[in-house]
Enzyme design. Structure first.
Site, PDB file in Angstrom:
ATOM      1  N   ASP A 138      -1.941  -0.444   5.774  1.00 33.65           N
ATOM      2  CA  ASP A 138      -2.286   0.126   7.090  1.00 33.65           C
ATOM      3  C   ASP A 138      -3.766   0.433   7.266  1.00 33.65           C
ATOM      4  O   ASP A 138      -4.190   0.792   8.360  1.00 33.65           O
ATOM      5  CB  ASP A 138      -1.519   1.440   7.301  1.00 33.65           C
ATOM      6  CG  ASP A 138      -2.061   2.547   6.408  1.00 33.65           C
ATOM      7  OD1 ASP A 138      -2.289   2.282   5.211  1.00 33.65           O
ATOM      8  OD2 ASP A 138      -2.295   3.658   6.919  1.00 33.65           O
ATOM      9  N   ASP A 189       0.871  -1.166   0.000  1.00 33.31           N
ATOM     10  CA  ASP A 189       0.000   0.000   0.000  1.00 33.31           C
ATOM     11  C   ASP A 189       0.919   1.231   0.000  1.00 33.31           C
ATOM     12  O   ASP A 189       2.125   1.104   0.249  1.00 33.31           O
ATOM     13  CB  ASP A 189      -0.855  -0.105   1.279  1.00 33.31           C
ATOM     14  CG  ASP A 189      -1.554   1.172   1.620  1.00 33.31           C
ATOM     15  OD1 ASP A 189      -2.256   1.695   0.750  1.00 33.31           O
ATOM     16  OD2 ASP A 189      -1.403   1.655   2.769  1.00 33.31           O
ATOM     17  N   ASP A 201       0.040   5.148   1.168  1.00 33.04           N
ATOM     18  CA  ASP A 201      -0.059   6.077   2.299  1.00 33.04           C
ATOM     19  C   ASP A 201      -0.093   5.335   3.632  1.00 33.04           C
ATOM     20  O   ASP A 201      -0.876   4.401   3.819  1.00 33.04           O
ATOM     21  CB  ASP A 201      -1.330   6.933   2.176  1.00 33.04           C
ATOM     22  CG  ASP A 201      -1.179   7.968   1.085  1.00 33.04           C
ATOM     23  OD1 ASP A 201      -0.557   9.002   1.337  1.00 33.04           O
ATOM     24  OD2 ASP A 201      -1.673   7.720  -0.031  1.00 33.04           O
TER      25      ASP A 201
HETATM   26  O1  LIG Z   1      -4.459   3.115  -0.240  1.00 33.89           O
HETATM   27  P1  LIG Z   1      -3.552   4.203   0.217  1.00 33.89           P
HETATM   28  O2  LIG Z   1      -2.341   4.358  -0.648  1.00 33.89           O
HETATM   29  O3  LIG Z   1      -3.187   4.065   1.665  1.00 33.89           O
HETATM   30  O4  LIG Z   1      -4.410   5.540   0.059  1.00 33.89           O
HETATM   31  C1  LIG Z   1      -5.501   5.816   0.945  1.00 33.89           C
HETATM   32  C2  LIG Z   1      -5.704   7.305   1.029  1.00 33.89           C
HETATM   33  O5  LIG Z   1      -4.423   7.833   1.356  1.00 33.89           O
HETATM   34  C3  LIG Z   1      -4.274   9.248   1.342  1.00 33.89           C
HETATM   35  O6  LIG Z   1      -4.921   9.780   2.490  1.00 33.89           O
HETATM   36  C4  LIG Z   1      -4.299   9.416   3.704  1.00 33.89           C
HETATM   37  O7  LIG Z   1      -2.952   9.937   3.730  1.00 33.89           O
HETATM   38  C5  LIG Z   1      -2.862  11.385   3.701  1.00 33.89           C
HETATM   39  C6  LIG Z   1      -1.392  11.767   3.618  1.00 33.89           C
HETATM   40  O8  LIG Z   1      -0.660  11.221   4.669  1.00 33.89           O
HETATM   41  C7  LIG Z   1      -3.558  11.951   4.944  1.00 33.89           C
HETATM   42  O9  LIG Z   1      -3.508  13.371   4.929  1.00 33.89           O
HETATM   43  C8  LIG Z   1      -5.032  11.475   4.947  1.00 33.89           C
HETATM   44  O10 LIG Z   1      -5.671  11.910   6.128  1.00 33.89           O
HETATM   45  C9  LIG Z   1      -5.103   9.947   4.883  1.00 33.89           C
HETATM   46  O11 LIG Z   1      -6.436   9.507   4.741  1.00 33.89           O
HETATM   47  C10 LIG Z   1      -4.800   9.849   0.078  1.00 33.89           C
HETATM   48  O12 LIG Z   1      -4.712  11.245   0.167  1.00 33.89           O
HETATM   49  C11 LIG Z   1      -6.210   9.372  -0.224  1.00 33.89           C
HETATM   50  O13 LIG Z   1      -6.636   9.884  -1.442  1.00 33.89           O
HETATM   51  C12 LIG Z   1      -6.169   7.856  -0.310  1.00 33.89           C
HETATM   52  O14 LIG Z   1      -7.449   7.339  -0.640  1.00 33.89           O
END
Ligand SMILES: O=P(O)(O)OC[C@H]1O[C@H](O[C@H]2O[C@H](CO)[C@@H](O)[C@H](O)[C@H]2O)[C@H](O)[C@@H](O)[C@@H]1O
Length: 382
Positions: free
Chosen positions: A326, A122, A124
């Site tokens: 995560d 993954d 983020d």
């Molecule tokens: O599947 P992932 O790669 O984990 O993406 C899921 C979402 O991740 C991001 O949001 C998350 O991370 C951001 C940066 O650290 C944080 O600000 C936010 O609160 C988290 O939810 C991304 O911006 C989303 O579009 C993704 O869906």
């Protein structure tokens, strides 16, 4: 090592050969919806909550408040310290059932010996730390070279909620496979068997280096609808301090990480008010983010199956897929590996969570350590 001991994930019968994507084509397609053929049979919607209390009653507000682990303690405060000690104790109990992939590395190596590993990561919260502004979620150079290194040893894919282009801009490694929009936008390898018409829905394309690839986009018919909803949601939440939209191509994120908790209910209400006119879109919840996506039976778990199949690694006893993630959406992938007993998940979390992952690591720094260990082990053993 005995694979059936309680301290190891049971890796038994391989996943039966998947006939993707026809395996997911049994859902009925409502005539008024686009005809992608992957619709979920969702239960009838409950009436939309009209007031904040009703949002709470529906369980969403509590979810929104609880989403994402608390930040590190800033102050020295007795009540906080007691709470932190209790959390530590809970974590220590939880980790017994979800052992650290670092301290249990020998067990993992024993499972992996003689097998071909496939890595699914993954983005983020796994390869980059969670930060307030999603645009700043950059990956460190050290993490990038750790990922590059493992990708030179094992087939490696990134499966993210972000759009595929955006996650590639962060990762910048051409040797990986990418699945964006929670798996709804996959750029995978071209298999020889494709000539027999196996992946009928794929589009043959070329990547940034001119290499032939397969594009699989099961929600492509939703694109106009998603961009319409993106505009409406942007308009609807623009006056809520801290709320932020993100266009992830086949899905839309509504971030509330920087919104004051007393406005969480308002964010949810505005989003559901827009969505009531779009019955073929659904709302899911991630780390301080509400995510709008098509009602199709496709998720990160299906993307893992699809990639294994495309890589020619599906149904092979000597293949061990590992998925590191995560968030809630990663649970679909953990479930697939667990249910078919073909591999295992590693949850990235510093707090106890209900999960289908077998192992855990605390944070992206530990993910990097795990990747480095895996690469060293592979190089030493060959
Ligand atoms: O599947 P992932 O790669 O984990 O993406 C899921 C979402 O991740 C991001 O949001 C998350 O991370 C951001 C940066 O650290 C944080 O600000 C936010 O609160 C988290 O939810 C991304 O911006 C989303 O579009 C993704 O869906």
């Amino acid at each position: 090592m005995d694979l059936k001991t309680s301290n190891s994930p049971v890796i038994a019968d391989p996943l039966p050969k998947l006939a993707l994507p026809s395996a997911v084509m049994t859902y009925t397609t409502p005539t008024s919806f686009p005809s992608t053929g992957l619709y979920l049979n969702t239960p009838k919607k409950k009436p939309l909550p009209g007031k904040i209390e009703e949002v709470r009653a529906a369980g969403w507000l509590d979810l929104m408040l609880a989403s994402s682990p608390p930040r590190k303690r800033q102050t020295k405060d007795f009540a906080n310290d007691v709470q932190a000690d209790e959390l530590d104790l809970l974590y220590r109990n939880w980790v017994v059932n979800h052992p650290s992939a670092l301290t249990s590395f020998e067990d993992i190596v024993n499972l992996a010996r003689g097998k071909r590993l496939a890595l699914f990561l993954d983005y983020d919260g796994t390869l980059s730390p969670i930060v307030d502004n999603p645009e700043n979620a950059v990956m460190s150079d050290e993490m990038r070279s750790a990922v590059k290194h493992v990708a030179s040893l094992f087939p490696t894919a990134i499966i993210s909620g972000r759009s595929r282009d955006k996650v590639f801009d962060f990762v910048k490694l051409t040797e990986l496979y990418y699945a964006g929009s929670h798996g709804m936008d996959i750029m995978g390898p071209v298999r020889k068997s494709d000539s027999s018409g196996q992946h009928v829905e794929c589009i043959r394309s070329t990547d940034s280096e001119g290499k032939e690839v397969n594009l699989f986009q099961p929600a492509s018919e939703f694109l106009p609808m998603i961009s319409e909803v993106y505009k409406k949601l942007s308009e609807s939440i623009k006056d809520i301090d801290g709320a932020r939209m993100e266009d992830n191509k086949f899905c839309v994120s509504v971030h509330y990480r920087n919104v004051a908790p007393h406005d969480y209910g308002e964010v949810h209400q505005r989003v559901t008010a827009v969505l009531k006119n779009y019955p073929c879109l659904r709302l899911t919840h991630g780390r301080k983010v509400l995510e709008v996506r098509p009602v199709i039976d496709w998720n990160k778990g299906k993307a893992v199956e699809f990639l294994l199949e495309s890589l020619g690694l599906c149904g092979k006893e000597d293949v061990l897929p590992i998925y590191v993630g995560d968030d809630k959406t990663d649970e679909d992938a953990f479930k697939v590996l667990k249910a078919n007993s073909i591999g295992f998940g590693i949850l990235v979390s510093s707090v106890p969570k209900d999960t289908d992952a077998f192992y855990s690591v605390r944070d992206p720094a530990e993910v990097m350590e795990f990747l480095k260990k895996l690469a060293s082990w592979k190089e030493e053993s060959t």
